[in-house]
Design a protein around this motif. Sequence first.
Motif, PDB file in Angstrom:
ATOM      1  N   ILE A 147      -8.772 -18.068 -51.933  1.00 56.70           N
ATOM      2  CA  ILE A 147      -7.383 -18.461 -52.264  1.00 56.70           C
ATOM      3  C   ILE A 147      -6.096 -17.421 -52.788  1.00 56.70           C
ATOM      4  CG2 ILE A 147      -5.880 -19.260 -54.253  1.00 56.70           C
ATOM      5  CD1 ILE A 147      -8.617 -20.497 -55.655  1.00 56.70           C
ATOM      6  N   ALA A 148      -6.703 -16.763 -52.394  1.00 56.93           N
ATOM      7  CA  ALA A 148      -5.934 -15.424 -51.847  1.00 56.93           C
ATOM      8  C   ALA A 148      -5.410 -15.503 -50.579  1.00 56.93           C
ATOM      9  CB  ALA A 148      -6.092 -14.050 -52.747  1.00 56.93           C
ATOM     10  N   MET A 149      -5.866 -15.340 -49.613  1.00 53.06           N
ATOM     11  CA  MET A 149      -5.843 -15.480 -48.581  1.00 53.06           C
ATOM     12  C   MET A 149      -4.789 -17.137 -48.139  1.00 53.06           C
ATOM     13  SD  MET A 149      -5.743 -13.970 -45.492  1.00 53.06           S
ATOM     14  CE  MET A 149      -6.914 -12.292 -45.797  1.00 53.06           C
ATOM     15  N   LEU A 150      -4.911 -17.819 -48.709  1.00 52.47           N
ATOM     16  CA  LEU A 150      -4.732 -19.566 -48.429  1.00 52.47           C
ATOM     17  C   LEU A 150      -3.083 -19.464 -48.889  1.00 52.47           C
ATOM     18  CD1 LEU A 150      -6.892 -21.607 -49.259  1.00 52.47           C
ATOM     19  CD2 LEU A 150      -5.815 -21.004 -46.928  1.00 52.47           C
ATOM     20  N   LEU A 151      -3.314 -18.354 -50.028  1.00 52.28           N
ATOM     21  CA  LEU A 151      -1.489 -17.934 -50.143  1.00 52.28           C
ATOM     22  C   LEU A 151      -0.494 -17.758 -49.433  1.00 52.28           C
ATOM     23  CD1 LEU A 151      -2.518 -17.798 -54.253  1.00 52.28           C
ATOM     24  CD2 LEU A 151      -1.214 -19.096 -52.674  1.00 52.28           C
ATOM     25  N   PHE A 152      -1.546 -16.112 -48.976  1.00 47.61           N
ATOM     26  CA  PHE A 152      -0.659 -14.917 -47.831  1.00 47.61           C
ATOM     27  C   PHE A 152      -0.282 -15.404 -46.452  1.00 47.61           C
ATOM     28  CE2 PHE A 152      -1.735 -12.316 -44.621  1.00 47.61           C
ATOM     29  CZ  PHE A 152      -0.644 -11.173 -44.515  1.00 47.61           C
ATOM     30  N   ALA A 153      -1.329 -16.577 -46.240  1.00 49.76           N
ATOM     31  CA  ALA A 153      -1.426 -17.329 -45.325  1.00 49.76           C
ATOM     32  C   ALA A 153       0.042 -17.925 -45.446  1.00 49.76           C
ATOM     33  CB  ALA A 153      -1.963 -18.768 -44.312  1.00 49.76           C
ATOM     34  N   ALA A 211       7.855 -14.205 -51.511  1.00 47.64           N
ATOM     35  CA  ALA A 211       7.470 -12.904 -52.176  1.00 47.64           C
ATOM     36  C   ALA A 211       6.494 -12.794 -53.468  1.00 47.64           C
ATOM     37  CB  ALA A 211       8.413 -12.243 -52.641  1.00 47.64           C
ATOM     38  N   ALA A 212       7.116 -14.686 -53.740  1.00 47.16           N
ATOM     39  CA  ALA A 212       6.351 -14.128 -54.988  1.00 47.16           C
ATOM     40  C   ALA A 212       4.664 -14.925 -54.803  1.00 47.16           C
ATOM     41  CB  ALA A 212       6.336 -15.857 -56.042  1.00 47.16           C
ATOM     42  N   LEU A 213       4.257 -15.506 -53.345  1.00 46.39           N
ATOM     43  CA  LEU A 213       2.918 -16.045 -53.104  1.00 46.39           C
ATOM     44  C   LEU A 213       2.195 -14.724 -52.242  1.00 46.39           C
ATOM     45  CD1 LEU A 213       4.148 -19.282 -50.826  1.00 46.39           C
ATOM     46  CD2 LEU A 213       2.503 -19.132 -53.069  1.00 46.39           C
ATOM     47  N   LEU A 214       3.567 -14.043 -52.411  1.00 44.44           N
ATOM     48  CA  LEU A 214       2.974 -12.163 -51.463  1.00 44.44           C
ATOM     49  C   LEU A 214       1.952 -11.280 -52.661  1.00 44.44           C
ATOM     50  CD1 LEU A 214       5.043 -11.551 -48.932  1.00 44.44           C
ATOM     51  CD2 LEU A 214       2.871 -11.967 -48.434  1.00 44.44           C
ATOM     52  N   LEU A 215       2.616 -11.668 -54.117  1.00 44.69           N
ATOM     53  CA  LEU A 215       3.298 -10.928 -55.347  1.00 44.69           C
ATOM     54  C   LEU A 215       1.217 -11.516 -55.956  1.00 44.69           C
ATOM     55  CD1 LEU A 215       3.399  -8.753 -57.422  1.00 44.69           C
ATOM     56  CD2 LEU A 215       4.831 -10.680 -58.414  1.00 44.69           C
ATOM     57  N   ILE A 216       1.129 -12.852 -55.716  1.00 50.80           N
ATOM     58  CA  ILE A 216      -0.011 -13.850 -55.853  1.00 50.80           C
ATOM     59  C   ILE A 216      -1.231 -13.634 -55.417  1.00 50.80           C
ATOM     60  CG2 ILE A 216      -0.994 -15.657 -56.844  1.00 50.80           C
ATOM     61  CD1 ILE A 216       2.306 -17.270 -57.440  1.00 50.80           C
ATOM     62  N   ALA A 217      -1.437 -13.755 -54.132  1.00 47.95           N
ATOM     63  CA  ALA A 217      -2.077 -13.285 -52.992  1.00 47.95           C
ATOM     64  C   ALA A 217      -2.594 -11.736 -54.053  1.00 47.95           C
ATOM     65  CB  ALA A 217      -2.807 -13.046 -52.034  1.00 47.95           C
ATOM     66  N   PHE A 218      -2.058 -10.629 -54.159  1.00 47.56           N
ATOM     67  CA  PHE A 218      -2.333  -9.211 -53.844  1.00 47.56           C
ATOM     68  C   PHE A 218      -2.626  -8.618 -55.346  1.00 47.56           C
ATOM     69  CE2 PHE A 218      -1.615  -4.903 -55.463  1.00 47.56           C
ATOM     70  CZ  PHE A 218      -2.153  -4.278 -54.255  1.00 47.56           C
ATOM     71  N   THR A 219      -2.968  -9.532 -56.174  1.00 48.71           N
ATOM     72  CA  THR A 219      -2.858  -9.453 -57.742  1.00 48.71           C
ATOM     73  C   THR A 219      -4.273 -10.408 -57.462  1.00 48.71           C
ATOM     74  OG1 THR A 219      -1.405 -10.014 -58.506  1.00 48.71           O
ATOM     75  CG2 THR A 219      -3.108 -10.151 -59.493  1.00 48.71           C
ATOM     76  N   ILE A 220      -4.495 -11.354 -56.818  1.00 48.14           N
ATOM     77  CA  ILE A 220      -6.037 -11.626 -56.899  1.00 48.14           C
ATOM     78  C   ILE A 220      -6.636 -11.148 -55.684  1.00 48.14           C
ATOM     79  CG2 ILE A 220      -7.149 -14.207 -56.068  1.00 48.14           C
ATOM     80  CD1 ILE A 220      -5.089 -15.444 -56.571  1.00 48.14           C
ATOM     81  N   PHE A 221      -6.335 -10.839 -55.111  1.00 47.29           N
ATOM     82  CA  PHE A 221      -7.296  -9.796 -54.399  1.00 47.29           C
ATOM     83  C   PHE A 221      -7.657  -8.760 -54.398  1.00 47.29           C
ATOM     84  CE2 PHE A 221      -6.566 -11.546 -50.132  1.00 47.29           C
ATOM     85  CZ  PHE A 221      -7.132 -12.280 -49.978  1.00 47.29           C
ATOM     86  N   ARG A 222      -6.941  -7.737 -55.298  1.00 41.58           N
ATOM     87  CA  ARG A 222      -7.308  -7.090 -55.651  1.00 41.58           C
ATOM     88  C   ARG A 222      -6.612  -6.790 -57.468  1.00 41.58           C
ATOM     89  NH1 ARG A 222      -5.423  -0.878 -54.394  1.00 41.58           N
ATOM     90  NH2 ARG A 222      -7.143   0.047 -55.925  1.00 41.58           N
ATOM     91  N   PRO A 223      -7.588  -7.429 -58.442  1.00 40.07           N
ATOM     92  CA  PRO A 223      -7.275  -7.570 -59.926  1.00 40.07           C
ATOM     93  C   PRO A 223      -7.092  -6.524 -60.631  1.00 40.07           C
ATOM     94  CG  PRO A 223      -8.903  -8.196 -59.298  1.00 40.07           C
ATOM     95  CD  PRO A 223      -8.841  -7.854 -58.030  1.00 40.07           C
ATOM     96  N   GLY A 224      -8.050  -4.667 -59.672  1.00 42.61           N
ATOM     97  CA  GLY A 224      -7.907  -3.789 -61.008  1.00 42.61           C
ATOM     98  C   GLY A 224      -6.146  -3.268 -60.157  1.00 42.61           C
ATOM     99  N   PHE A 225      -5.720  -3.474 -58.918  1.00 41.06           N
ATOM    100  CA  PHE A 225      -4.374  -2.394 -59.456  1.00 41.06           C
ATOM    101  C   PHE A 225      -3.231  -2.410 -60.441  1.00 41.06           C
ATOM    102  CE2 PHE A 225       0.166  -1.851 -57.880  1.00 41.06           C
ATOM    103  CZ  PHE A 225      -0.230  -0.696 -56.477  1.00 41.06           C
ATOM    104  N   PHE A 226      -2.436  -3.784 -60.784  1.00 39.44           N
ATOM    105  CA  PHE A 226      -1.945  -3.646 -61.606  1.00 39.44           C
ATOM    106  C   PHE A 226      -2.614  -3.188 -63.620  1.00 39.44           C
ATOM    107  CE2 PHE A 226      -0.215  -6.332 -58.508  1.00 39.44           C
ATOM    108  CZ  PHE A 226       1.198  -6.302 -58.100  1.00 39.44           C
ATOM    109  N   TRP A 227      -3.765  -3.608 -63.471  1.00 39.83           N
ATOM    110  CA  TRP A 227      -4.265  -3.960 -65.173  1.00 39.83           C
ATOM    111  C   TRP A 227      -4.555  -2.638 -64.887  1.00 39.83           C
ATOM    112  CZ3 TRP A 227      -5.128  -7.129 -68.145  1.00 39.83           C
ATOM    113  CH2 TRP A 227      -6.080  -7.458 -68.614  1.00 39.83           C
ATOM    114  N   SER A 228      -5.447  -1.772 -63.954  1.00 42.97           N
ATOM    115  CA  SER A 228      -5.005   0.211 -64.160  1.00 42.97           C
ATOM    116  C   SER A 228      -4.214   0.538 -64.779  1.00 42.97           C
ATOM    117  CB  SER A 228      -5.947   0.567 -62.569  1.00 42.97           C
ATOM    118  OG  SER A 228      -4.773   0.601 -61.963  1.00 42.97           O
ATOM    119  N   TYR A 229      -2.389   0.715 -64.879  1.00 52.98           N
ATOM    120  CA  TYR A 229      -2.125   0.588 -65.621  1.00 52.98           C
ATOM    121  C   TYR A 229      -2.037   0.550 -66.852  1.00 52.98           C
ATOM    122  CZ  TYR A 229       0.223   1.727 -60.429  1.00 52.98           C
ATOM    123  OH  TYR A 229       0.455   2.172 -59.831  1.00 52.98           O
ATOM    124  N   ALA A 230      -2.251  -0.677 -67.192  1.00 54.38           N
ATOM    125  CA  ALA A 230      -2.233  -0.398 -69.396  1.00 54.38           C
ATOM    126  C   ALA A 230      -3.681  -0.200 -68.961  1.00 54.38           C
ATOM    127  CB  ALA A 230      -2.520  -2.342 -69.052  1.00 54.38           C
TER     128      ALA A 230
END
Length: 940
Positions: A756-762, A779-798
């Motif tokens: 799903i993330a790669m389709l959104l990136f495409a 830009a929103a599609l890129l943000l969603i794709a990155f979030t799905i690919f790396r769920p821990g990136f933003f989560w690790s800040y909280a």
Amino acid sequence: MNETDKTKKVATPQQQASAVEMQAAGRGELSQEELDELVASSDTGARTPPGLVGKLILTVALCWSLFQLWIASPLPFMLDFAIISATDARAVHLAFALFLAFMAYPAERSPFQLGLGIGVPLILSGLFIYGAPGDMPAWWIGLIAAGLIAAILLGSPKNRVPLWEWLLALIAAAAALYVFYYSDELGRRVGAPLRQDLVVAVIGLMLLLEATRRSLGPALMIVATVFLVYTFLGPYMPSIIAHRGNSLTEVANHQWITTEGVFGIALGVSTSFVFLFVLFGALLDKAGAGNYFIQVAFSLMGHMRGGPAKAAVVSSAMTGLISGSSIANVVTTGTFTIPLMKKVGFSSEKAGAVEVASSVNGQIMPPVMGAAAFLMVEYVGIPYFDVVKHAFLPATISYIALVYIVHLEAMKAGMEGLPRSYTPPPILRRLLTGAFIIAGICALSLAVYYGMGWIRPAFGANSPYVVFALLTAAYVALLWVASREEPLQIDDPDAPVAALPLPGPTVRSGLHYILPVVVLVWALMVDRLSPGLSAFWATAYMIFILVTQRPLMVWLRGADRSGNTSTGRALRSGADDLVDGLISGARNMIGIGIATATAGIIVGAVSQTGVGSALADVVEVLSGGNLLAILALTAVLSLILGMGLPTTANYIVVSALLAPVIVTLGQQNGLIVPLIAVHLFVFYFGIMADVTPPVGLASFAAAAVSGGDPIRTGVVAFFYSLRTAALPFLFIFNTDLLLIDVGWVQGIFVFVTATIAMLLFAAATQGWFLVRNRIWESAALLLIAFTIFRPGFFWSYAYPPFEERPGSEFVQALEDSDPGEGLRLRISGLNDIGTPVEFAALLPVPAGETGEDRLAAAGIELIQDGDRTVIDNVAFDSPAQEAGLDWDQTILAVQAPVATPSSYWIYVPAFLLLGLLVWAQRRRAGPAETSQSGKDARHA
């Protein structure tokens, strides 16, 4: 020559350049005759003279295939006859490749090539004279160089083999066979070569580089020469990469006498594994499987939007499963798919770009991966099954995304699919049929798996014969099914397409081609045989099918696919197919054999000079220690080093130079990456060089077929390949994508979410989702794709996943952690050359009652020196040693994992944002705008 043979040819860089010149002169798409000449292959050699010499070349190629089958089979050990060691087999393998390279490849005589052919021997002779021992006369080195230059100046006609090229071929083969004939003596004098050893090494290195220029073009020859210059002239290099320099005795011993250079791991893998897989692919194609794969793809997908392009992606994926060359993939499938893509509305550049992107992707698709899979087994030190497991998910996701990109392009242009010659059943019936087929395949797979498990203990040593009998029964049954259908013909891509072939009859007409692939996969994945032995059994069964399918078809149908109605003639045709397949497989291997040997020069130079550490320093200085900058620089260097190199040599070079850079600098910056992820990272970017201008050999080959501009084709293909370029960065930081320490359930979840993330990136990179994107939507599609690919990136800040404690609390952190968890240690110490460094290490927590027990189980002894916690000793072969710990290192800090909420909760806002974006685009997706978008895209 039949059409299948024609499409197996591949253009050399020089032929591609001449094709581009013809196109620039206004001639556009090449005629069939010009295309046949253009793709006179860098895989098979463009010279087969008439008469006895041509027959000799074919006979030598046939003997090479028979030799490889002999050493791969169990027969030498069963008969206790002609058992050849691995090192000796490498020498014979290289001798065949060198002889055929000089016989089958005429030397290019353009001014640049001629200058290179003369300049490199002059440079090498100067280096060898500079590094020669003082008691050795230098005239003999100059004489060798003068002889080679004279042979180059005398010319290399394309329709015959002159005397001087016979001499080059024979001398080059003899230099390789020297290692075979004198293997025992060479083994007793390693490090102290005689004068004759030096003479042979000098001749061998010079002629190997000339063979490289002929068969592979200038790129690899130049790179190898640069590394030899660096090896000899180390003291004169810039201080950051300087070394003491090496003498001719050291270089000759390292590069030609031992297994550290030319006869190293790369050539060993080519000898043991790669040849058999290339031969297997050649035999499969000779049997008709290549055309079958293309026809099946078109029958199943040709009716969709942009159907020919989607079929090109799927057929290239199937071809890439067994192919070792991205350029061969382009020409094999592109001569059929590119004209059909143009018929439904794709421009010449986009049609070529789709073929390039899908063909290059074939190199990342297991089980062969352009032969890199077998090299990874040796370099990474993990089983072949694990390499396939780790590489499978990214490759599959990349192909799915490419099909989606094609769909988006078709939507932009308002394309339709090709007409079908039948009325499809209702959707519910199709779903039920698909479900029954899947259930049937699963039931059959279980029956075969457990049936095989029962056969082995029941029949013991006779079980192979029982398995062969069962396979043969399945083969005859599938051949009977195929005999009920019309034989598949190779279609003319320039003829008008009235309707697509029926899927059912098309699929049924060649199901027996799947059996050798089943044998290969079974041997590799279930029986866990070595890749070489697995390929041997698959090839042996392919030979059985190739010889028997024509006479059996005469018996079942009354005629084979060529119209033979006589069993005798059909049997002779089958034997001819076998001989042609064996010759074609060997000729396909010439370039790969030369490439692996020449890449061995580069690997040998890296190990002899320590340039890997110097390169890490260069990358660190340029990146300023920023982790993403390090990865980006490594990616760019991989692209540069991969320019003009075949897939196998490409991977050898970039992995030898750049994989250690990522590992070293990653550890120093707190990133601990599994070695397989690092090797896949550099491999992905190395093969991207086949796409990207200005070299982009695959793009040049596709442009020659499509009649488009090669640079524009390469640029479009690069944008189509962005999904492939994004994946390595993602799996470096999220190794779940490589299925590392991931179970089945989580693996399926990762596959679905990553797809799903790669389709959104495409969709974001193509500027189109449901309708044309606005900037904020991309830009929103890129943000969603990155979030799905790396769920821990933003989560690790909280919720930080680790609690950092001082090094003095290391023992307490061991006691507080659960066994099996990983403690991240920040270590200060010295690297291999004595420079102070800081790096991160991951230490698994062993079992034990107390922290002290776990410390002992980890193999560590500590001393407290004031505020410093110092490692006093590390036990041999302990978990601590595997983690990279050593005595006299200081533990600066400990990062212990802490319990946090699942990072997958971040998917909730991500999918809510996706829902909002879908709602916004659906509001705009009225008929008028959709129609206008199609008009705009067609106008553009």
